[in-house]
Design a protein around this motif. Structure first.
Motif, mmCIF file in Angstrom:
data_model
loop_
_atom_site.group_PDB
_atom_site.id
_atom_site.type_symbol
_atom_site.label_atom_id
_atom_site.label_comp_id
_atom_site.label_asym_id
_atom_site.label_seq_id
_atom_site.Cartn_x
_atom_site.Cartn_y
_atom_site.Cartn_z
ATOM 1 N N ARG A 159 36.454 -16.504 -0.522
ATOM 2 C CA ARG A 159 35.481 -17.590 -0.676
ATOM 3 C C ARG A 159 34.896 -18.036 0.663
ATOM 4 N N ARG A 160 35.582 -17.745 1.750
ATOM 5 C CA ARG A 160 35.126 -18.167 3.078
ATOM 6 C C ARG A 160 34.215 -17.150 3.767
ATOM 7 N N THR A 161 34.434 -15.856 3.473
ATOM 8 C CA THR A 161 33.952 -14.791 4.347
ATOM 9 C C THR A 161 32.474 -14.899 4.720
ATOM 10 N N ILE A 162 31.576 -14.983 3.739
ATOM 11 C CA ILE A 162 30.155 -14.932 4.095
ATOM 12 C C ILE A 162 29.683 -16.206 4.798
ATOM 13 N N TYR A 163 30.458 -17.289 4.637
ATOM 14 C CA TYR A 163 30.076 -18.561 5.265
ATOM 15 C C TYR A 163 30.807 -18.800 6.583
ATOM 16 N N GLU A 164 31.708 -17.898 6.943
ATOM 17 C CA GLU A 164 32.554 -18.095 8.123
ATOM 18 C C GLU A 164 31.764 -18.466 9.376
ATOM 19 N N PRO A 165 30.643 -17.799 9.662
ATOM 20 C CA PRO A 165 29.907 -18.149 10.890
ATOM 21 C C PRO A 165 29.329 -19.562 10.877
#
Length: 461
Positions: A159-165
């Protein structure tokens, strides 16, 4: 008579559903424990949506309370006004802790409650003059919500990966309390607790103890880890580490709170009291979106000596209709003894699941507390090897339940490493009875066996 031709082709949905290629079942009526579809199917709601509808659907008392509130006041701006509905719900929540939590800030969801918690923790230290405290420590594979602040403290990789940056990056993550996979050979429970406490201590030292606002834990892990209750002494020991470094001990009970685990507040079973606490799902039972931040005396006292204000608000916080609905939900739970029933039926549900599925070659673990139970599915139960995520085992079981066995369960994924690892979670309503538990277990088992094959040996885990 009009000459206009009426098309028989399906009109594409304007809703941005979870999948753009698959339309979900259309629920036209909900009653009791059943969801009725537009095609005439009655689906048993064994997951309460996302562990929300804890007193069942279409309850007459809650509907009446909502209508009476609409007749009184439907909305006013909480920073400028209060209402009897907000005051009654807040007092109920404070009283339910015997005053251990002293103030309540009502939000529109669990994610919003976590956002308010993060801000409250930061403000607490600003008021104390400890401006360097900006960081949080949480657990891997945890889930605290989908807004940016809540996702930042969450440890769910998928759930975090694409928003991590885009996340703040103020949170670091340590191991969860997950004995099925992490308890070492020959290690006792007290030794396991000490090891996890040392890991937390090491993380404080790594990031700088004086920089940490607080530690954010789910009292009982929800869908992303799969109904994992804390082992004895774990939360108490973790709080001791927090107190040693002057950090706040924050418990997220959005999933586990308000009766789901067999006590109104899940921390009552753990011999700990949080400094800040969130609740949501079981608070309003889905009748109106609602969540809440509950604030302990230590934090209230600092604000009272300082600015005497919380530097945060929302347009819909303290919404009177949501408060009125939630208050009546809680009265129904009290009047019908549903927390006690939740504990009693939860024990029976666990026994029935183990008897029915404990010997299945792809069932690695059956765990839970109260009316929150998870079945962890594995490719090999001896090695605990998970199915690869591309096989979509849990989603396929969920689909089979809906389409073939008329049951709604919660599919979960990423339990092993944030990506791989399948779960099926059951979270029925608090007023479920033994006959319904038997029905749930039968239909859930049939759904699993339809996808993974039958149970061949009559043995228990």
């Amino acid at each position: 008579m009009s000459s206009r031709t009426i098309s028989t082709e399906a009109v594409p949905s304007s809703v941005l559903h979870a999948s753009l290629s698959i339309d979900p079942p259309n629920i036209v009526r909900a009653q009791g424990h059943y969801l009725h579809t537009s095609t005439g199917t009655a689906i048993y709601d064994a997951s309460n949506g996302a562990a929300v509808s804890c007193i069942g659907h279409n309850h007459p008392r809650v509907k009446l309370a909502m209508q009476q509130q609409l007749d009184a006041v439907e909305y006013c701006f909480a920073p400028h006004f209060t209402t009897p509905a907000y005051e009654k719900l807040a007092k109920f929540l404070v009283d339910s802790t015997n005053g251990k939590m002293q103030k309540v800030f009502v939000t529109g969801s669990g994610s919003e409650a976590i956002e308010a918690t993060i801000k409250m923790a930061r403000q607490y230290y600003v008021e104390k003059g400890e401006l360097q405290r900006t960081k949080f420590i949480a657990r891997d594979r945890s889930y605290h919500g989908n807004t940016f602040g809540a996702l930042d403290v969450s440890g769910h990789k998928a759930r975090r990966t694409i928003y991590e940056p885009m996340l703040g990056g103020n949170t670091s993550h340590i191991s969860p309390c997950y004995p099925y996979r992490d308890l070492r050979w020959g290690e006792t429970t007290p030794q396991y607790v000490e090891r996890l406490a040392q890991e937390l201590e090491d993380e404080f030292q790594r990031v700088g103890p004086e920089t940490v606002c607080g530690v954010v834990f789910e009292t009982m892990a929800g869908l992303t880890l799969g109904a994992v209750a804390s082992v004895p002494g774990y939360l108490k020991k973790m709080k001791e580490v927090c107190e040693r470094h002057g950090a706040l001990f924050i418990l997220d009970e959005v999933f586990a709170g308000m009766g789901r685990t067999g006590s109104l507040h899940a921390w009552e079973q753990e011999d700990v009291i949080p400094d800040l606490q969130t609740v949501a799902k079981g608070l309003g039972a889905g009748y109106v979106p609602i969540g809440a931040l509950m604030v302990g005396k230590k934090v209230v006292d600092v604000l009272d000596r300082g600015t005497k204000a919380f530097v945060h608000f929302q347009t819909y916080h303290g919404h009177p209709l949501a408060c009125a609905a939630a208050y009546e939900v809680q009265q129904v739970i009290q009047d019908q003894g549903l927390v006690e029933n939740c504990k009693r039926m939860g024990e029976y549900l666990g026994e029935a699941l183990r008897a029915r599925l404990g010997a299945h070659p792809n069932v690695g673990d059956i765990r839970g507390r109260g009316l929150a139970w998870a079945i962890e599915l594995v490719k090999d139960r001896n090695t605990k090897e998970p199915f690869p995520v591309k096989q979509k085992v849990a989603p396929t079981i969920h689909a089979a339940g809906l389409q073939k066995f008329e049951i709604a369960v919660l599919p979960g994924g990423g339990v092993v490493d944030g990506v791989n690892g399948d779960l099926v979670v059951l979270a029925p309503a608090y007023d479920v009875n033994r006959e319904e538990v038997d029905l749930i277990v039968h239909r859930a088992a049939k759904s699993i066996e339809h996808v993974l094959g039958p149970t061949t040996v009559a043995a228990k885990l």
